[in-house]
Write an enzyme that holds these catalytic residues in place. Structure first.
Site, PDB file in Angstrom:
ATOM      1  N   LEU A   1       0.823  -1.208   0.000  1.00 45.89           N
ATOM      2  CA  LEU A   1       0.000   0.000   0.000  1.00 45.89           C
ATOM      3  C   LEU A   1       0.855   1.254   0.000  1.00 45.89           C
ATOM      4  CD1 LEU A   1      -2.675  -1.292   2.503  1.00 45.89           C
ATOM      5  CD2 LEU A   1      -2.738  -1.364   0.011  1.00 45.89           C
TER       6      LEU A   1
ATOM      7  N   ASP B   1      -0.191  -9.575  -5.276  1.00 45.60           N
ATOM      8  CA  ASP B   1       1.211  -9.143  -5.128  1.00 45.60           C
ATOM      9  C   ASP B   1       1.361  -7.704  -5.641  1.00 45.60           C
ATOM     10  OD1 ASP B   1       3.830  -9.237  -4.378  1.00 45.60           O
ATOM     11  OD2 ASP B   1       4.517 -10.400  -6.101  1.00 45.60           O
TER      12      ASP B   1
END
Lengths: 428, 337
Positions: free
Chosen positions: A65, A307
Site C-alpha cells: 500500500l 502481489d
C-alpha cells in the site's frame, strides 16, 4: 440503514452457496440471505440485482500500500480505493514499507491510516527480522499483539538457516503464522529473468527454478522440525506445487498462494525486454504456469494474490534488469481470476474460494464470507460488462500493469465495506 | 510466439531502421550488409577510402560502458562516411535513475542527433533506448549486456565470407564462454540466419547457455570431438570474473582442457580458419602459435569491422531516405487524380 439486494446471484463458497436469492443487511452487518423478506425487516433501501452477481469482499494476502513510503507510489487511501474497485475489502500488507514494519509504531501508523481511509480492512504483516535484514529477530510477539496478522520477510527471505529455525521456533511458541517467500539469494545471484529458453536468447541474468525450490525444501524441513505454521507466498514453479502437495499429504500445517500474473504470463512475455513484465519471482515456463493453474484447481494452492506493487514510472522506465520488479495488481486480481474460469481452467466456486475462504482460513479470520452477523463486505458484479484495461485509467497510484489493453468480461459495479458503499462504477 | 523485436528495428517497408539484434532479421538483411560492406574495400589496396554517404549527419557514440576498440572502429567508420561525430562516455552511476537516462537521451536528441551508437552493460538497453527516441533517430547497438553485439557478429560473417564464400554448408565451432558473451549470441544468430550447416559450441557447462536448444546449437564438452571436421573456429575471450565466481578453477586448467593449440587444430579441416573477436588472452584460450599462425585471420577482422559498420550506417540512413521519398511520392499520387 437496512439494505435489501434482491434477485441477485449470491456466490459464497464459505457456505457452499451459489443461487439467486436476496441479501439483507442491517447496521452494517449481514442480516440474512433469504428468498423471502424476513419477518420484521423493513428495507430503507432496495436494490434490484437481477442478472448480477453478489460476491463476498475479497481478501488479498499480499498487496503493498506504499505507506509508509514514497508518496509518489501511492498511499493507503489511494491503494484501498483501487482495491475496492476490484472487489477487494481485506488486504494484507507486507512489511517492506519504508520504514520497515518491524515495530509497533509502524503497525499502529498503518492501522491509523487505514481507519482514516475506512475503505477496506487492512491487516498488517510484521517483519520477522529487524529491518528485514535476516539477522536479529524483531519483537515478534509485540507485533502480533499490536495487530499483525502474520509475520514475513516480504521479498527478502532469511538466508541463514539457523536464524530461520530460531524464528520458526519462536513463532511456534507464540502461535504466530509465518508467511515465507522461498528464494535462495546465492542461487538467485544477480538474476532478473527465469533461466529458460528466453533468457538464453536474450542474455538476461538468470534465476533458476532451484533458487525457489532449494529454499522451499529447506523451509519445509525446518517447518516440520519446529512445528510452526507456515504459509508459502507467491510460489512460481511446477516443482514447488509438487513439493507442497507432498508436504500437505504428510499432514504438515502448510499452505501457499500464487500471484495472479503467474497464472497468465510466462517467460515468453519478457521477449522484448518490457520492464512491465519484470516481476519477482520471475515469469516462468509455460509448464510452470500450467502446473500452478492445476494447483489452484486441485486445492494445493490455497489462495490467489495480487502481489500488488505500485511503482513510480521512473523505476520502470529503465532497461529490464535495472528496473524494479512488480505489478500494480489490485484492480486486475478478480478480472484475471475470472478469465481463468472463462477459459475453463477451474470453476467459479474455486475462483471465488481462492479469493475469499481460501485466504481467510490461512489467516484464521472470518472475512470473505456472507454469513449472518458478519460485517457486510461484498461487491455487486455485472457479468455482462465488457471492458478494456487502460493504464491511464487505473485507480492505483501505480500504473505499472502489463495487462494494458487486455479485454475482460464482467466488472465490479458496487463495493460495500462494513455495510457502507465505498465504490460505485455504475449505479444499479 | 511473440516477436516484437523485429518490428521495433524494421520500418514500414520491412527495412532496417535500427540495428539492435540479428534475431528476427532475414537472410537478405544480412546479405545486404555484407554486400554494401564489400563496396567500401578497395579490391586492390584493401584500403577503405572516405565517402560522402553521411555528410551532414550527426552521430553520437553513447558509451555507458567503457570500450576502446569498438568505440574506435565506430568512430573511424563514421568519419570515413563524412559524418559529424560526438563521443560521450557516460558513467553508468550518473544514470541510475530512469528519468536521468531518458532525460540525457532526449537532450542529446534535441541537439539534432541522427544516430545513437549505444553500448550499455544491461541486456536490452539498446531496445529500451530505441523505444524511447524520436522517430527520426536511429539506434545502433554496440553491445548490450550479455544480449547482442550485432556489428561485431556481422564483421565476423564478413570475414568468414571472404575466406570461405557462402556460409551455407559450413561447420562452425565456437570455443569458450558462450553464456556470458553478447558477441557469441549474435554470431550464433547470424550463422543460423545464413544457414550454416552446423553450429557447435565447446566448453564446460558452467560457460554454456542454460538452454542451448533455444539457440539451435550443439554443445561439446570435449574440444577434440567438437573441432572434428569444422571449417571455422571462433575463439572467445575468457574473462577473469569467471574464476572469481567459481565457474572455472583456473586459467591453466581451462587452457589444458579447451585452449586452442596447433595439435588440436589438426582435428579441424586442413583449411579451417581461426577467428577471435579480441582482445586475445594468449595462453589462456589460444596458443600464440595458433593466434599468429597461417590459419589465423584475427587481424583482418579489425579492418573489416570498419567496412561493416560503415555498411550498417549507410543502409539505415538510405532506408530512412527511401521511406521519406516513398511517403512523399504516395502523398503526391494521392493528390493528383
Amino acid at each position: 440503514m437496512r439494505l435489501a439486494i434482491e434477485n441477485v446471484r449470491i456466490i459464497d463458497p464459505s457456505q457452499n452457496l451459489d443461487k439467486i436469492s436476496n441479501l439483507y443487511i442491517t447496521r452494517g452487518r449481514i442480516f440474512s440471505i433469504s428468498d423471502t423478506l424476513p419477518d420484521g425487516f423493513n428495507a430503507s433501501q432496495t436494490l434490484d440485482g437481477t442478472g448480477k452477481w453478489l460476491l463476498p469482499g475479497l481478501i488479498d494476502l499480499q498487496a503493498r500500500l506504499a505507506e509508509p513510503g514514497s508518496h509518489y507510489e501511492g498511499d493507503i487511501a489511494s491503494e484501498t480505493k483501487a482495491a475496492v474497485a476490484g472487489g477487494i475489502t481485506a488486504i494484507c500488507c507486507p512489511p517492506d514499507t519504508r520504514p520497515v514494519n518491524d515495530n509497533q509504531a509502524v503497525t499502529e501508523l498503518i492501522q491509523r491510516r487505514a481507519r482514516q481511509a475506512a475503505t477496506a480492512f487492512i491487516l498488517p504483516i510484521g517483519a520477522i527480522t529487524q529491518n528485514l535484514e535476516g539477522k536479529m529477530l524483531s519483537n515478534m510477539a509485540a507485533l502480533k499483539n499490536a495487530g499483525c496478522i502474520a509475520l514475513s520477510q516480504a521479498n527478502q527471505p532469511i538466508q541463514n538457516p539457523l536464524t530461520l529455525k530460531n524464528a520458526m521456533q519462536y513463532a511456534a511458541s507464540n502461535d504466530i503464522l509465518l508467511m515465507l517467500r522461498c528464494e535462495d539469494a546465492a542461487l538467485k545471484n544477480k538474476g532478473v529473468a527465469h533461466s529458460g529458453v528466453i533468457s538464453s536468447r536474450l542474455g538476461l541474468a538468470e534465476i533458476t527454478a532451484s533458487a525457489e525450490t532449494v529454499a522451499l525444501a529447506r523451509d519445509l524441513i525446518l517447518a516440520e522440525e519446529t512445528g510452526v505454521r507456515v504459509h508459502f507466498s507467491q510460489i512460481s514453479t511446477a516443482k514447488s506445487v509438487e513439493m507442497i502437495a507432498d508436504a500437505k499429504k504428510r499432514g504438515l500445517p502448510v499452505t501457499c498462494d500464487v500471484a495472479i500474473h503467474q497464472l497468465h504470463l510466462t517467460e515468453y512475455d519478457t521477449l522484448d525486454f518490457d520492464s512491465l513484465f519484470h516481476v519477482s519471482p520471475p515469469l516462468r515456463r509455460h509448464e510452470d504456469k500450467e502446473a500452478l493453474r492445476l494447483g489452484v484447481k486441485m486445492g494445493t494452492i490455497d489462495a490467489i494474490v495480487s502481489d500488488h506493487t505500485p511503482l513510480d514510472r521512473d523505476v520502470k522506465l529503465l532497461p529490464f534488469g535495472e528496473s524494479q520488479p512488480g505489478i500494480s495488481g489490485l484492480e486486475t486480481l478478480l478480472p484475471l481470476t475470472l478469465k481463468l474460469v472463462e477459459e475453463g481452467v477451474f470453476d467459479l466456486n474455486t475462483a471465488i474460494r481462492s479469493l475469499t475462504t481460501g485466504p481467510a482460513n490461512i489467516l484464521g479470520i472470518q472475512n470473505g464470507s456472507l454469513t449472518t452477523g458478519l460485517f457486510a463486505d461484498f461487491s455487486v458484479f455485472e457479468p455482462e460488462a465488457y471492458w478494456t484495461l487502460s493504464r491511464s485509467e487505473m485507480i492505483s497510484q501505480g500504473d505499472n500493469s502489463p495487462f494494458d489493453g487486455w479485454e475482460f468480461n464482467g466488472q465490479v459495479e458496487l463495493t460495500y465495506f462494513q455495510g457502507r458503499p465505498v465504490y460505485r462504477n455504475n449505479p444499479i | 510466439m511473440r516477436l516484437s523485436t523485429p518490428n521495433l528495428q524494421l520500418n514500414a517497408q520491412g527495412k532496417l531502421r535500427h540495428f539492435l539484434t540479428l534475431e528476427g532479421l532475414k537472410h537478405h538483411h544480412l546479405m545486404e550488409i555484407l554486400e554494401v560492406a564489400n563496396t567500401f574495400i578497395d579490391p586492390v589496396t584493401h584500403q577503405i577510402s572516405k565517402v560522402p554517404n553521411l555528410h551532414g549527419k550527426t552521430i553520437m557514440n553513447l558509451f555507458f560502458e567503457p570500450s576502446t576498440r569498438t568505440l574506435t572502429t565506430f568512430e573511424i567508420a563514421e568519419k570515413r562516411l563524412s559524418a559529424d561525430v560526438v563521443n560521450l562516455n557516460i558513467a553508468t552511476s550518473s544514470t541510475k535513475k530512469g528519468e536521468t537516462l531518458l532525460d540525457t537521451l532526449w537532450n542529446l536528441q534535441a541537439m539534432m542527433a541522427d544516430v545513437f551508437v549505444v553500448r550499455h552493460s544491461e541486456s536490452g538497453a539498446a531496445h529500451f533506448i530505441a523505444k524511447h527516441v524520436a522517430p527520426h533517430v536511429h539506434v545502433i547497438n554496440a553491445g548490450d549486456g550479455q544480449h547482442a553485439h550485432p556489428t561485431q557478429a556481422m564483421l565476423d560473417m564478413f570475414t568468414i565470407h571472404k575466406h570461405k564464400g557462402d556460409i551455407f554448408d559450413l561447420k562452425v565451432a565456437i570455443i569458450g564462454d558462450i553464456q556470458h558473451s553478447r558477441v557469441v549470441r549474435s554470431q550464433i544468430q547470424a550463422l543460423s540466419i545464413l544457414e550454416a550447416r552446423e553450429i557447435r559450441v565447446i566448453g564446460p557447462k558452467t560457460l554454456m547457455p542454460s538452454h542451448p536448444q533455444a539457440l539451435g546449437i550443439h554443445v561439446y564438452d570435449n574440444i577434440e570431438e567438437g573441432l572434428e571436421d569444422v571449417d571455422v573456429i571462433i575463439n572467445v575471450r575468457l574473462q577473469n570474473e569467471r574464476m572469481k565466481s567459481a565457474l572455472l578453477p583456473s586459467e591453466k586448467e581451462f587452457f589444458n582442457l579447451y585452449g586452442l593449440t596447433k595439435q588440436r587444430l589438426n582435428y579441424a579441416k586442413p583449411d579451417a580458419i581461426v577467428m577471435h573477436p579480441g582482445p586475445i588472452n594468449r595462453g589462456v584460450e589460444i596458443d600464440s602459435a595458433v593466434a599468429d599462425g597461417e590459419q589465423s585471420v584475427i587481424l583482418e577482422q579489425v579492418t573489416y569491422g570498419i567496412a561493416v559498420r560503415m555498411a550498417v550506417m549507410t543502409i539505415i540512413i538510405e532506408n530512412a531516405k527511401q521511406l521519406m521519398a516513398g511517403s512523399l511520392s504516395s502523398a503526391l499520387q494521392e493528390e493528383t487524380p
